[in-house]
Design a protein around this motif. Structure first.
Motif, PDB file in Angstrom:
ATOM      1  N   ASP A 149      46.039  24.425  25.401  1.00 40.69           N
ATOM      2  CA  ASP A 149      46.592  25.756  25.139  1.00 40.69           C
ATOM      3  C   ASP A 149      47.883  25.587  24.318  1.00 40.69           C
ATOM      4  O   ASP A 149      48.445  24.494  24.278  1.00 40.69           O
ATOM      5  CB  ASP A 149      46.927  26.375  26.514  1.00 40.69           C
ATOM      6  CG  ASP A 149      47.313  27.832  26.457  1.00 40.69           C
ATOM      7  OD1 ASP A 149      47.315  28.416  25.364  1.00 40.69           O
ATOM      8  OD2 ASP A 149      47.623  28.395  27.529  1.00 40.69           O
ATOM      9  N   PHE A 205      40.267  25.616  37.547  1.00 41.31           N
ATOM     10  CA  PHE A 205      40.967  25.227  36.317  1.00 41.31           C
ATOM     11  C   PHE A 205      42.109  24.319  36.736  1.00 41.31           C
ATOM     12  O   PHE A 205      42.878  24.669  37.627  1.00 41.31           O
ATOM     13  CB  PHE A 205      41.483  26.531  35.692  1.00 41.31           C
ATOM     14  CG  PHE A 205      42.561  26.471  34.647  1.00 41.31           C
ATOM     15  CD1 PHE A 205      43.746  25.774  34.831  1.00 41.31           C
ATOM     16  CD2 PHE A 205      42.416  27.197  33.474  1.00 41.31           C
ATOM     17  CE1 PHE A 205      44.746  25.785  33.875  1.00 41.31           C
ATOM     18  CE2 PHE A 205      43.420  27.214  32.511  1.00 41.31           C
ATOM     19  CZ  PHE A 205      44.593  26.503  32.725  1.00 41.31           C
ATOM     20  N   ASN A 226      44.089  26.969  38.706  1.00 42.29           N
ATOM     21  CA  ASN A 226      43.776  28.385  38.647  1.00 42.29           C
ATOM     22  C   ASN A 226      42.361  28.573  39.174  1.00 42.29           C
ATOM     23  O   ASN A 226      41.527  27.671  39.078  1.00 42.29           O
ATOM     24  CB  ASN A 226      43.875  28.911  37.206  1.00 42.29           C
ATOM     25  CG  ASN A 226      45.322  28.958  36.739  1.00 42.29           C
ATOM     26  OD1 ASN A 226      46.218  29.255  37.523  1.00 42.29           O
ATOM     27  ND2 ASN A 226      45.546  28.648  35.482  1.00 42.29           N
ATOM     28  N   ARG A 276      39.962  30.376  38.136  1.00 44.04           N
ATOM     29  CA  ARG A 276      39.149  31.047  37.111  1.00 44.04           C
ATOM     30  C   ARG A 276      39.269  30.255  35.818  1.00 44.04           C
ATOM     31  O   ARG A 276      40.042  29.309  35.748  1.00 44.04           O
ATOM     32  CB  ARG A 276      39.714  32.447  36.917  1.00 44.04           C
ATOM     33  CG  ARG A 276      41.280  32.326  36.901  1.00 44.04           C
ATOM     34  CD  ARG A 276      42.021  33.120  35.995  1.00 44.04           C
ATOM     35  NE  ARG A 276      43.431  32.799  36.058  1.00 44.04           N
ATOM     36  CZ  ARG A 276      44.109  32.223  35.087  1.00 44.04           C
ATOM     37  NH1 ARG A 276      43.499  31.898  33.968  1.00 44.04           N
ATOM     38  NH2 ARG A 276      45.398  31.947  35.207  1.00 44.04           N
ATOM     39  N   GLY A 296      40.557  29.584  31.993  1.00 44.39           N
ATOM     40  CA  GLY A 296      41.808  29.869  31.291  1.00 44.39           C
ATOM     41  C   GLY A 296      41.573  30.739  30.070  1.00 44.39           C
ATOM     42  O   GLY A 296      40.476  30.781  29.518  1.00 44.39           O
ATOM     43  N   ASP A 297      42.621  31.432  29.696  1.00 42.60           N
ATOM     44  CA  ASP A 297      42.586  32.243  28.489  1.00 42.60           C
ATOM     45  C   ASP A 297      43.793  31.830  27.665  1.00 42.60           C
ATOM     46  O   ASP A 297      44.914  31.940  28.162  1.00 42.60           O
ATOM     47  CB  ASP A 297      42.680  33.724  28.894  1.00 42.60           C
ATOM     48  CG  ASP A 297      42.296  34.660  27.761  1.00 42.60           C
ATOM     49  OD1 ASP A 297      42.047  34.179  26.649  1.00 42.60           O
ATOM     50  OD2 ASP A 297      42.269  35.882  28.009  1.00 42.60           O
ATOM     51  N   GLU A 326      41.746  29.123  26.577  1.00 41.34           N
ATOM     52  CA  GLU A 326      40.919  27.904  26.545  1.00 41.34           C
ATOM     53  C   GLU A 326      39.418  28.215  26.546  1.00 41.34           C
ATOM     54  O   GLU A 326      38.628  27.509  25.906  1.00 41.34           O
ATOM     55  CB  GLU A 326      41.232  27.011  27.752  1.00 41.34           C
ATOM     56  CG  GLU A 326      42.613  26.368  27.729  1.00 41.34           C
ATOM     57  CD  GLU A 326      43.646  27.159  28.500  1.00 41.34           C
ATOM     58  OE1 GLU A 326      43.548  28.412  28.513  1.00 41.34           O
ATOM     59  OE2 GLU A 326      44.559  26.549  29.060  1.00 41.34           O
TER      60      GLU A 326
HETATM   61  N1  GLY Z   1      45.859  29.417  29.534  1.00 45.18           N
HETATM   62  C1  GLY Z   1      46.462  29.353  30.795  1.00 45.18           C
HETATM   63  C2  GLY Z   1      45.890  30.289  31.778  1.00 45.18           C
HETATM   64  O1  GLY Z   1      44.866  30.909  31.561  1.00 45.18           O
HETATM   65  O2  GLY Z   1      46.450  30.407  32.847  1.00 45.18           O
END
Ligand code: GLY
Ligand code: AMP
Length: 424
Positions: free
Chosen positions: A210, A266, A282, A284, A286-287, A289
């Protein structure tokens, strides 16, 4: 198969697209979705869990995939499971691995997972007293969900005191800051990796990276993510080490605690000279990623999800395209500070999506027939190519074809990957 995805960002757009590629999938619904998600994705606004349950029954939904952390924190998996609805996402208990930093750190310590040394505090005075004995930098983390903004790296006692005051006394993150973690500052390089988990077995994905800071060169304040690339090149020994020291103990730990972890896990890692450490887990994907990892996945995504539901992940071997992906996030000028909305988004006539160029939308809405901006991170453009350099070129050549007033994006996404063959 009919699939319902919960969420509204670029990540959920990428998840929905990946389901559409599956030979098993007939219909993909996203709730609430966003106005940039186009046919054949159906967007539907389901206002609460009751609406979701009714919709699942009416539309013969085979399973519900939970994109973001908030519904997991609210126990959506427990509520849907109680109605015999299959869900990809952990229970409220297991999701604490993300929703409480104190839970996560204690869990990691209990199951000997490498992570920064830490102390937990529930009052301002003791935290500040402890900080007066520390060397710097230190890292201060609000316990609860804080939209990615609850972590502060402090370089001296004065900054530390002010950070603790903001979180604990001024309650910047509300109740999320009632407890804090103060931990040792780690140095190294960061990478993210996901694992599909079925409660017993897990299978991990390729690695990605990221770019959290808003400006080029990783400068400026942190954002929800300004871009990402995949794969980060790592060797088999490294991958094996991550599986055995980062994923296996947590999956086994959840079994021992009587709360098997089912869903996506994650791991945000710092690779230090002393080895890999977990910065955070996490519950779930990633965003952003997801927007670079899923487009490289060759294995049928619905089959993987079915294997999660049926606890058959031991029969799945993930296959990946031998290519590279880059995603560049276009944000509203001013983000992550204040920014304006309602700016019409335009594309030059030669802008065309194809298998190697994917547009995922996030902070957008429709005004009449026009797509306009409605959030900080507006859209993500993912490019796929044989090499990372060609993927970067493809992404930026096409980002030039997208415009809205005060569009902002970093110009160096993926560059880090060009110079480093990671073989640690
Ligand atoms: N890219 C980090 C997150 O989704 O927490
Ligand atoms: P987190 O939400 O816990 O992943 O933290 C957000 C970001 O803060 C990470 O991506 C790192 O860049 C940084 N960070 C968190 N913990 C540490 C640490 N112990 N040492 C150095 N940097 C950290």
């Amino acid at each position: 198969m009919n699939i319902l995805v919960i969420g509204s960002g670029g990540r959920e757009h990428a998840i929905a697209r990946q389901f559409l590629k599956s030979r098993l999938c007939t219909n993909v619904f996203v709730s609430p979705g966003n106005a940039g998600m186009k046919d054949p994705i159906s967007i539907i606004e389901l206002k609460n869990v009751g609406d979701i349950i009714d919709f699942v029954k009416k539309e013969n939904i085979n399973f519900v995939f939970i994109g973001p952390e908030q519904p997991l924190a609210e126990g959506i998996t427990d509520k849907l499971s109680a109605e015999n609805i299959d869900v990809i996402g952990p229970t409220q208990y297991a999701a604490q691995i993300e929703t409480s930093k104190v839970f996560a750190k204690n869990f990691m310590e209990k199951f000997a997972i490498p992570t920064a040394k830490y102390r937990v505090f529930n009052d301002y005075e003791s935290a500040v007293m402890y900080l007066s004995t520390c060397s710097f930098p230190q890292v201060i983390k609000a316990d609860g969900l804080a939209g990615g903004k609850g972590v502060v790296i402090v370089s001296d006692y004065k900054e530390a005191k002010s950070a603790v005051s903001t979180i604990m006394s001024e309650k910047k993150f509300g109740n999320a800051g009632a407890n804090i973690v103060i931990e040792e500052f780690l140095q190294g390089w960061e990478t993210s990796v996901f694992a599909f988990c079925d409660g017993k077995n897990f299978v991990s994905t390729i690695f990605s990276q990221d770019h959290k800071a808003v400006y080029d060169g990783d400068n400026g304040p942190n954002t929800g993510g300004m871009g990402a690339y995949a794969p980060v090149s790592v060797n088999d020994d490294f991958k094996h080490k991550i599986d055995e020291s980062i994923f296996r103990p947590i999956i086994d730990g959840f079994i021992k605690e009587g709360h098997p972890y089912k869903g996506i896990l994650f791991a945000g890692l710092m690779i230090t000279p002393q080895g890999p450490y977990v910065l955070e887990y996490n519950a779930r994907f990633g965003d952003p990623e997801t927007e670079v990892v899923l487009p490289l996945l060759k294995t049928d995504f619905s089959e993987i999800c079915q294997a999660i539901i049926n606890q058959k992940l031991d029969t799945i071997k993930l296959e990946w395209e031998n290519k590279a992906c880059v995603t560049v996030v276009a944000a509203s000028g001013g983000y992550p500070g204040s920014f304006e909305k309602d700016k019409p988004i335009t594309f030059t006539p030669d802008f065309r999506e194809n298998d190697n160029l994917l547009l995922f939308t996030a902070g957008v809405k429709k005004t009449g027939r026009n797509l306009v901006t409605s959030g900080g991170r507006v859209l993500m453009l993912t490019a796929k190519a044989d090499t990372l350099q060609s993927a970067i070129n493809l992404a930026y050549d096409n980002m030039n074809k997208i415009n809205f007033e005060r569009i902002y994006y970093r110009t160096d996404i993926g560059k880090k990957g060009l110079f480093s063959e990671r073989k640690d």
